[in-house]
Scaffold this motif. Structure first.
Motif, PDB file in Angstrom:
ATOM      1  N   GLN A 171       0.820  -1.214   0.000  1.00  5.33           N
ATOM      2  CA  GLN A 171       0.000   0.000   0.000  1.00  5.33           C
ATOM      3  C   GLN A 171       0.850   1.258   0.000  1.00  5.33           C
ATOM      4  O   GLN A 171       0.487   2.263  -0.621  1.00  5.33           O
ATOM      5  N   GLU A 172       1.985   1.223   0.672  1.00  9.37           N
ATOM      6  CA  GLU A 172       2.812   2.418   0.795  1.00  9.37           C
ATOM      7  C   GLU A 172       3.457   2.834  -0.529  1.00  9.37           C
ATOM      8  O   GLU A 172       3.966   3.960  -0.659  1.00  9.37           O
TER       9      GLU A 172
ATOM     10  N   GLY B  66      13.316  15.335  18.013  1.00  9.63           N
ATOM     11  CA  GLY B  66      12.430  14.235  18.398  1.00  9.63           C
ATOM     12  C   GLY B  66      10.963  14.618  18.440  1.00  9.63           C
ATOM     13  O   GLY B  66      10.091  13.758  18.411  1.00  9.63           O
ATOM     14  N   GLN B  67      10.655  15.939  18.557  1.00  9.91           N
ATOM     15  CA  GLN B  67       9.256  16.358  18.591  1.00  9.91           C
ATOM     16  C   GLN B  67       8.530  15.973  17.304  1.00  9.91           C
ATOM     17  O   GLN B  67       7.324  15.858  17.289  1.00  9.91           O
ATOM     18  N   GLY B  68       9.280  15.793  16.239  1.00  5.92           N
ATOM     19  CA  GLY B  68       8.629  15.462  14.977  1.00  5.92           C
ATOM     20  C   GLY B  68       8.698  14.000  14.612  1.00  5.92           C
ATOM     21  O   GLY B  68       8.240  13.604  13.554  1.00  5.92           O
TER      22      GLY B  68
ATOM     23  N   GLN C  78       6.118   7.817   8.609  1.00  2.00           N
ATOM     24  CA  GLN C  78       7.032   7.606   9.730  1.00  2.00           C
ATOM     25  C   GLN C  78       8.420   7.262   9.222  1.00  2.00           C
ATOM     26  O   GLN C  78       9.431   7.740   9.737  1.00  2.00           O
ATOM     27  N   ASN C  79       8.471   6.476   8.163  1.00  5.47           N
ATOM     28  CA  ASN C  79       9.766   6.148   7.565  1.00  5.47           C
ATOM     29  C   ASN C  79      10.405   7.396   6.952  1.00  5.47           C
ATOM     30  O   ASN C  79      11.624   7.587   7.034  1.00  5.47           O
ATOM     31  N   ASP C  80       9.576   8.260   6.346  1.00  9.41           N
ATOM     32  CA  ASP C  80      10.100   9.510   5.795  1.00  9.41           C
ATOM     33  C   ASP C  80      10.711  10.374   6.894  1.00  9.41           C
ATOM     34  O   ASP C  80      11.789  10.966   6.713  1.00  9.41           O
ATOM     35  N   LEU C  81      10.009  10.479   8.035  1.00 13.31           N
ATOM     36  CA  LEU C  81      10.543  11.274   9.154  1.00 13.31           C
ATOM     37  C   LEU C  81      11.860  10.699   9.663  1.00 13.31           C
ATOM     38  O   LEU C  81      12.798  11.440   9.948  1.00 13.31           O
ATOM     39  N   ASN C  82      11.934   9.379   9.772  1.00 13.91           N
ATOM     40  CA  ASN C  82      13.167   8.759  10.244  1.00 13.91           C
ATOM     41  C   ASN C  82      14.324   9.067   9.296  1.00 13.91           C
ATOM     42  O   ASN C  82      15.456   9.290   9.723  1.00 13.91           O
ATOM     43  N   THR C  83      14.031   9.084   8.001  1.00 12.78           N
ATOM     44  CA  THR C  83      15.063   9.400   7.009  1.00 12.78           C
ATOM     45  C   THR C  83      15.507  10.848   7.119  1.00 12.78           C
ATOM     46  O   THR C  83      16.709  11.158   7.132  1.00 12.78           O
ATOM     47  N   LEU C  84      14.562  11.743   7.230  1.00 15.07           N
ATOM     48  CA  LEU C  84      14.866  13.174   7.256  1.00 15.07           C
ATOM     49  C   LEU C  84      15.560  13.600   8.546  1.00 15.07           C
ATOM     50  O   LEU C  84      16.349  14.555   8.549  1.00 15.07           O
TER      51      LEU C  84
END
Length: 911
Positions: free
Chosen positions: A180-181, A419-421, A230-236
């Motif tokens: 789906q992603e 970490g807030q994001g 969530q994966n995008d945030l972890n990457t960024l």
């Protein structure tokens, strides 16, 4: 209706004048009232983000199933399953779509071999197409399914140069095999349609028969897109503990797009880094340009470049004096150069202070580029205090399309934990917050802590409303969602004695109201049918004017000389002669439409109507209404039951209207709100009105729908006929109790509607005035509700009828006694002997007759003669037995022409 003026496939410019979505929608759905999305297929849900994208068909739960958009000089229509373009039930829509997509009236239509069923359907119905055609410059429109992306780049160029694309498919099956992603970025159809802001999603769409409303439907606030944010945030944010911003004061970002998300925010939910997906590309926004050119942000900048290219690499263009960033990229061996936006770049980096490259940037991102942009707007706002930053700040002219805005508000913190994001679920997002607030207001759902986002939502609503929305359905839909929330709850009162908290529901609603009013979105634009072949007609606006409040209406110029009127109130009975008053004697006001802008008001308030005169041929017009409240309004075949249940029935007006074919019922809103599903009631009324038309031998679609209006006091009786039929409000159950219709029948309302069908040529007042109207009551009860006449009304029980006939005859069959149910009796006897067809035949014949006598004696003789002709029997003795003044010459003529009626039930009473 919005055709392109020219088409040049040699042109290299992709700029085009934006279309008018409202006119385009009206063109695409012309002559279509509903679409049958049933059969052996399941559509998917479409996601609309582009500012030029708009829905053509949505399901009962507001899932877009067909959408359209513009890209460059061309257009596209997207269907959520290829069968929607190939089944016969969709042929009218496909024809409209092809005409709308053509860059010129004679442009050729090519159909890819994957859509052979579409070719066959069109050719067999007289539409010239080229089956199995390859994509080429000779074509004006191309039709293809969404499962092959081998021509994706060519299709995008085809549309950008001015071609029209008709494409259909679903992505839920593809997602089951690929994840789906991956759907939004990798599903083949999305490689094409996403450039125009339309995506196929993995969500299974709804099947059913869905109404096509006259006004364009809204786009949902939130659509599940399947991206792994969530994966995008972890990457960024990989390797970043916190951000140091001592040397800069960033603006606060507004994250408002469906595919936009915050990267990092303060503990007060103020976002200073944001990102978004758009088309094939990606965007990262920093709220101060210093963050793009400083060593402390090196890790983030490298993460951002990697994410923007999806780790595929490529050259980075630096459209500004980014010396430190240039050095950072060189050290990381990432190709880069200081340049304006040009071909061959994978990522473009620039500030938000200029918008000369706006269109090129939009195209660049849409077709797969990455944009890294930064700037603050608080200084610009201080220098332009009378301007709206979201609309006029240069960076926002670029970014609003992508779902991110740089606001004029600054953030004062110095250190920001990254970490807030990291937890995307707890991040503040404007659309997500607005959706949760609407659920709270509309369905009385309790808000979930923490509540800090509620305080953010209030000013953010005002900020969002600064974005121009007039020709953008994704933005105007949000305006309408806010306006609807206000309509249901009302504008809160606030004063020194009634203060409210800035983190309260009331504060949010105040911001909604103020923002909508300031940008003109408190106004409602409605469409009015200005064509009227019959008598004067009331056209509902679906709005209510509160008592004593001034409402403004804006008409097109062609309406000012058309003898239109504005009416406030539907309770039109004048009670000036009543001995006792239960309401003011006159509560309706009318205003002639003599200028394009009008201000109207009424001391008593009331539902708002546009009055269209008889024989009007103005056509459909748009009317803008400012200051009125929405009224509960349900239209059978158009209003979705879920919308009625969740929102519409809660609108604050005290009167509601329920519409179906040929009739509109006006009832107290408190009664209407009790109805969870008005469909059953209105479908029954639709069948009853069809029966009314059948017996009257008139067209099945009335020139103007009949109306029944309930009132606390009417001028005569319990109900009376007319336009509208008036009924005492205590008679409400006789009008809306559909269960009682099917068990006990319906009499009074149909009796009054029967009055409206009486013809002076065959009505003999005062004798038959209260009699022949009951033919409709009998006909409707027996043919629609299966209620026999003796059960429908106690006066028609066989024993009662027999006694009444005997009494009438014993008293000498005097016409002075021939009234009401006695006068109805001969009509029932004739119907029981010969059926309903003679009545239908005669009613039709009387409508065409040009010379009909005016006195009762002549009219009764004519009716006796005409009915005898219709049944080929001599009915003179029958009517004479009833005391009718049949002349000797008519009696003799009928005796010579027709055989006697041997089964005459009145034979035993002949004199």
């Amino acid at each position: 209706m919005g055709f392109f003026l020219s088409l040049s496939f040699r042109s290299t410019s992709s700029l085009a004048v934006p279309m008018d979505p409202t006119s385009s929608y009206a063109f695409l759905v012309r002559d279509i009232r509903s679409l049958d999305v049933t059969g052996n297929f399941n559509p998917c849900e479409l996601l609309l983000t582009g500012d030029q994208a708009f829905p053509v068909l949505v399901s009962s739960t507001r899932q877009p199933l067909i959408a359209a958009s513009q890209y460059g000089k061309g257009r596209m229509v997207v269907a959520a399953h290829e069968n929607i373009l190939q089944l016969l039930q969709f042929l009218p829509l496909v024809k409209n779509a092809l005409e709308w997509l053509r860059p010129s009236p004679g442009a050729q239509v090519g159909v890819h071999q994957s859509m052979d069923a579409l070719s066959e359907m069109l050719l067999s119905n007289g539409v010239k197409v080229h089956p199995g055609a390859a994509l080429g410059d000779s074509l004006g429109v191309y039709c293809i399914n969404a499962y092959d992306d081998s021509q994706a780049d060519e299709l995008v160029r085809f549309v950008k140069r001015g071609g029209g694309l008709l494409i259909g498919g679903q992505a839920w099956h593809w997602s089951s095999m690929h994840g789906q992603e991956k759907v939004l970025q990798e599903f083949p159809g999305n490689r094409v349609t996403s450039v125009a802001g339309i995506y196929f999603t993995a969500n299974v769409g709804e099947n059913g028969v869905f109404p096509v409303p006259q006004n364009m439907p809204r786009i949902p606030l939130i659509t599940q897109h399947g991206l792994d944010l969530q994966n995008d945030l972890n990457t960024l944010l990989n390797g970043i503990p916190e951000f140091q911003l001592q040397d800069s004061v960033p603006s606060c970002l507004l994250i408002h797009g469906v595919l936009a998300f915050p990267i990092s925010m303060t503990d007060s939910y103020e976002t200073f880094l944001g990102a978004a997906y758009y088309g094939r590309g990606r965007v990262v926004v920093v709220a101060h340009e210093c963050l793009l050119d400083t060593l402390p942000t090196e890790t983030f900048l490298l993460n951002a470049i990697g994410w923007l290219t999806a780790r595929k690499g490529g050259k980075v263009g630096l459209g500004g004096n980014f010396q430190i960033l240039y050095s950072i990229l060189n050290r990381a061996r990432i190709p880069c150069e200081l340049t304006t936006l040009k071909e061959g770049l994978s990522v473009y980096c620039c500030t938000a202070y200029r918008d000369e490259e706006k269109e090129k940037i939009h195209e660049f991102v849409s077709e797969g580029g990455g944009l890294l942009i930064g700037g603050q707007a608080w200084y610009w706002t201080s220098q332009n205090p009378s301007s709206r930053a979201m609309a006029e700040y240069p960076g926002n002219k670029i970014l609003n399309k992508f779902g991110i805005g740089i606001t004029g508000e600054s953030i004062s913190s110095e250190s920001y934990p990254a970490g807030q994001g990291r937890d995307v679920a707890s991040s503040y997002h404007f659309r997500k917050a607005l959706s949760q607030f609407r659920e709270h207001i509309l369905n009385k759902k309790a808000l979930q802590p923490p509540y800090m986002w509620l305080k953010m939502l209030a000013p953010d609503a005002s900020t969002f409303l600064e974005i121009p929305a007039a020709n953008s359905r994704p933005f105007s839909s949000v305006h309408e969602d806010m306006g609807e929330t206000i309509q249901i709850r009302g504008i809160p009162d606030v004063s020194a004695s009634n203060s409210i908290s800035s983190s309260s529901d009331e504060a949010v609603l105040l911001h909604f109201a103020w923002g909508l009013y300031n940008v003109g979105s408190m106004a409602q634009t409605i469409w009015i049918n200005g064509t009227n072949d019959g008598e004067e007609a009331w056209r509902s606006t679906r709005m209510y004017v509160p008592p004593g409040k001034t409402v403004t209406l804006i008409f097109p110029s062609k309406a000012t000389g058309a003898k239109f009127q504005v009416q406030i109130g539907c309770h039109s009975d004048n009670l000036s002669n009543a001995e006792k008053l239960e309401r003011p004697p006159v509560v309706v006001r009318r205003f002639p439409v003599t200028s394009q802008r009008m201000e109207v008001s009424s001391l008593w308030g009331g539902l708002l109507y546009i009055i269209v005169p008889k024989k009007s041929s103005v056509g459909t017009i748009s009317v803008t209404v400012e200051g009125a409240a929405m009224a509960p309004y349900f239209k059978h075949g158009e209003t979705r039951v879920s919308d009625w249940q969740n929102t519409i029935r809660h609108y604050p007006a005290p009167w509601a209207e329920l519409e179906t074919a040929n009739i509109i019922l006006t009832v107290p809103s408190d009664e209407a709100r009790k109805m969870d599903d008005p469909e059953t009631l209105l479908s029954t009324w639709a069948r009853m009105m069809k029966a009314v038309a059948e017996l009257a031998s008139i067209p099945l679609v009335f020139p103007r729908p009949e109306r029944i209006v309930t009132d606390v006091q009417i001028s005569a009786g319990w109900m009376h006929s007319g336009y509208p039929v008036m009924a005492n409000v205590r008679a409400i159950q006789e009008i809306v109790d559909v269960q009682a219709f099917h068990t006990k029948g319906i009499w009074g309302p149909i009796h009054e509607l029967g009055h409206n069908q009486q013809n002076r040529g065959w009505n003999f007042p005062p004798h038959t005035t209260e009699a022949t109207c009951n033919l409709w009551s009998v006909y409707v009860n027996e043919t629609v509700l299966n209620i026999p006449r003796g059960k429908a009304h106690s006066e028609l029980r066989p024993d009662v009828r027999k006694k009444r006939i005997e009494k009438y005859i014993q008293e000498g069959a005097q016409l002075e006694n021939f009234e009401e149910f006695t006068a109805l009796e001969p009509y029932l006897q004739l119907q029981e002997a010969f059926g309903w067809e003679p009545y239908k035949h005669l009613f039709a014949e009387y409508q065409k007759m040009t010379s009909v006598p005016t006195d009762n004696k002549s009219k009764m003789n004519l009716w006796a003669e005409k009915f005898s002709q219709a049944v080929s029997k001599n009915l003179a003795p029958f009517f004479q037995a009833w005391g009718w003044p049949i002349e000797d010459k008519i009696s003799q003529k009928l005796a010579r022409t027709y055989p006697p009626w041997k089964e005459d039930p009145m034979m035993k009473y002949w004199r």
